[in-house]
Design a protein around this motif. Structure first.
Motif, mmCIF file in Angstrom:
data_model
loop_
_atom_site.group_PDB
_atom_site.id
_atom_site.type_symbol
_atom_site.label_atom_id
_atom_site.label_comp_id
_atom_site.label_asym_id
_atom_site.label_seq_id
_atom_site.Cartn_x
_atom_site.Cartn_y
_atom_site.Cartn_z
ATOM 1 N N ASP A 106 -5.992 2.396 9.312
ATOM 2 C CA ASP A 106 -4.901 2.424 10.289
ATOM 3 C C ASP A 106 -3.633 3.048 9.715
ATOM 4 O OD1 ASP A 106 -6.539 1.156 12.123
ATOM 5 O OD2 ASP A 106 -5.630 -0.822 11.847
ATOM 6 N N LEU A 107 -3.326 2.758 8.464
ATOM 7 C CA LEU A 107 -2.078 3.232 7.868
ATOM 8 C C LEU A 107 -2.192 4.611 7.222
ATOM 9 C CD1 LEU A 107 -0.828 -0.091 6.219
ATOM 10 C CD2 LEU A 107 -0.077 0.938 8.381
ATOM 11 N N VAL A 108 -3.263 4.842 6.492
ATOM 12 C CA VAL A 108 -3.385 6.084 5.716
ATOM 13 C C VAL A 108 -3.757 7.269 6.606
ATOM 14 C CG1 VAL A 108 -4.634 7.228 3.839
ATOM 15 C CG2 VAL A 108 -3.886 4.850 3.573
ATOM 16 N N MET B 93 0.842 -1.174 0.000
ATOM 17 C CA MET B 93 0.000 0.000 0.000
ATOM 18 C C MET B 93 0.893 1.245 0.000
ATOM 19 S SD MET B 93 -3.015 0.935 2.735
ATOM 20 C CE MET B 93 -3.546 -0.755 2.721
ATOM 21 N N ASP B 94 0.667 2.117 -0.956
ATOM 22 C CA ASP B 94 1.441 3.360 -1.059
ATOM 23 C C ASP B 94 0.708 4.441 -0.251
ATOM 24 O OD1 ASP B 94 2.679 5.746 -1.781
ATOM 25 O OD2 ASP B 94 2.919 5.155 -3.879
ATOM 26 N N ILE B 95 1.094 4.595 0.991
ATOM 27 C CA ILE B 95 0.389 5.482 1.920
ATOM 28 C C ILE B 95 0.377 6.922 1.426
ATOM 29 C CG2 ILE B 95 0.417 6.431 4.265
ATOM 30 C CD1 ILE B 95 1.550 3.654 5.121
ATOM 31 N N LYS B 96 1.511 7.423 0.979
ATOM 32 C CA LYS B 96 1.583 8.818 0.515
ATOM 33 C C LYS B 96 0.690 9.040 -0.703
ATOM 34 C CE LYS B 96 4.227 10.209 3.738
ATOM 35 N NZ LYS B 96 3.565 10.827 4.874
ATOM 36 N N HIS B 97 0.630 8.070 -1.595
ATOM 37 C CA HIS B 97 -0.250 8.180 -2.763
ATOM 38 C C HIS B 97 -1.720 8.204 -2.331
ATOM 39 C CE1 HIS B 97 -1.697 7.807 -6.847
ATOM 40 N NE2 HIS B 97 -2.413 6.751 -6.485
ATOM 41 N N GLU B 98 -2.073 7.343 -1.403
ATOM 42 C CA GLU B 98 -3.443 7.302 -0.894
ATOM 43 C C GLU B 98 -3.805 8.635 -0.231
ATOM 44 O OE1 GLU B 98 -5.747 4.688 -1.210
ATOM 45 O OE2 GLU B 98 -4.237 3.861 -2.560
ATOM 46 N N GLN B 99 -2.888 9.200 0.527
ATOM 47 C CA GLN B 99 -3.126 10.488 1.167
ATOM 48 C C GLN B 99 -3.291 11.596 0.131
ATOM 49 O OE1 GLN B 99 0.259 10.675 3.804
ATOM 50 N NE2 GLN B 99 -0.854 9.667 5.477
ATOM 51 N N LEU B 100 -2.480 11.561 -0.907
ATOM 52 C CA LEU B 100 -2.593 12.550 -1.983
ATOM 53 C C LEU B 100 -3.955 12.458 -2.662
ATOM 54 C CD1 LEU B 100 -1.265 14.754 -3.717
ATOM 55 C CD2 LEU B 100 -0.390 12.930 -5.188
ATOM 56 N N LEU B 101 -4.427 11.243 -2.916
ATOM 57 C CA LEU B 101 -5.753 11.068 -3.517
ATOM 58 C C LEU B 101 -6.841 11.665 -2.616
ATOM 59 C CD1 LEU B 101 -5.488 7.449 -4.956
ATOM 60 C CD2 LEU B 101 -5.652 9.588 -6.258
ATOM 61 N N GLY C 169 -0.551 13.058 12.926
ATOM 62 C CA GLY C 169 0.230 14.173 12.412
ATOM 63 C C GLY C 169 -0.201 14.611 11.024
ATOM 64 N N TRP C 170 -0.886 13.713 10.314
ATOM 65 C CA TRP C 170 -1.425 14.061 8.995
ATOM 66 C C TRP C 170 -2.945 14.191 9.077
ATOM 67 C CZ3 TRP C 170 -4.651 11.517 5.432
ATOM 68 C CH2 TRP C 170 -4.752 12.159 4.178
ATOM 69 N N ALA C 171 -3.608 13.146 9.543
ATOM 70 C CA ALA C 171 -5.075 13.154 9.607
ATOM 71 C C ALA C 171 -5.596 13.633 10.962
ATOM 72 C CB ALA C 171 -5.629 11.765 9.313
ATOM 73 N N PHE C 172 -4.779 13.573 11.985
ATOM 74 C CA PHE C 172 -5.198 14.000 13.323
ATOM 75 C C PHE C 172 -3.981 14.364 14.144
ATOM 76 C CE2 PHE C 172 -4.432 9.487 13.636
ATOM 77 C CZ PHE C 172 -3.874 9.305 14.882
ATOM 78 N N ARG C 173 -4.244 15.089 15.235
ATOM 79 C CA ARG C 173 -3.199 15.542 16.159
ATOM 80 C C ARG C 173 -2.038 16.194 15.428
ATOM 81 N NH1 ARG C 173 -3.548 11.354 20.918
ATOM 82 N NH2 ARG C 173 -5.574 12.038 21.638
ATOM 83 N N GLY C 174 -2.404 17.185 14.664
ATOM 84 C CA GLY C 174 -1.387 17.908 13.898
ATOM 85 C C GLY C 174 -2.048 18.631 12.748
#
Length: 113
Positions: A36-38, A1-9, A42-47
């Motif tokens: 859990d991963l995406v 799973m490409d976490i950064k790609h999923e976040q970008l989408l 710091g990205w989706a919460f607590r930041g």
């Protein structure tokens, strides 16, 4: 799973619909792993709260009838209650949860032939 790609989408879209079958009163395991991963700290919460203001929805299917998801039915909980962790997740990461879309098995009628 490409976490950064999923976040970008996710960042590129304002509305995301997750479609899945009700799996033991929850998400299927791979979708749970995706959350859990995406949706990382710091990205989706607590930041950053990168998804704040976006809309998330679920379209869930069940192999049971709508009547099974009543307080007096087989599951003793409504489908909304069963899917409450999704709404809680949306609140936590500051996205708007859309109304649940659920499909159920149809009640089979029996005839006395």
């Amino acid at each position: 799973m490409d976490i950064k790609h999923e976040q970008l989408l996710l960042e590129e879209h304002n509305r995301v619909i997750f479609q899945f079958p009700n799996y033991w009163y929850s998400y299927p395991p791979l979708l749970k792993k995706w959350f859990d991963l995406v949706l990382e700290r710091g990205w989706a919460f607590r930041g950053q709260h990168a998804l704040k203001g976006k809309e998330f929805g679920i379209a869930v299917s069940s192999g049971f009838t709508a009547e099974d998801y009543r307080f007096d039915g087989l599951h003793r909980h409504t489908i909304d209650q069963v899917m409450a962790p999704f709404t809680a997740t949306c609140n936590f990461i500051r996205v708007k949860s859309l109304p649940l879309f659920a499909t159920f098995e149809e009640e089979l009628e029996t005839s006395a032939d």
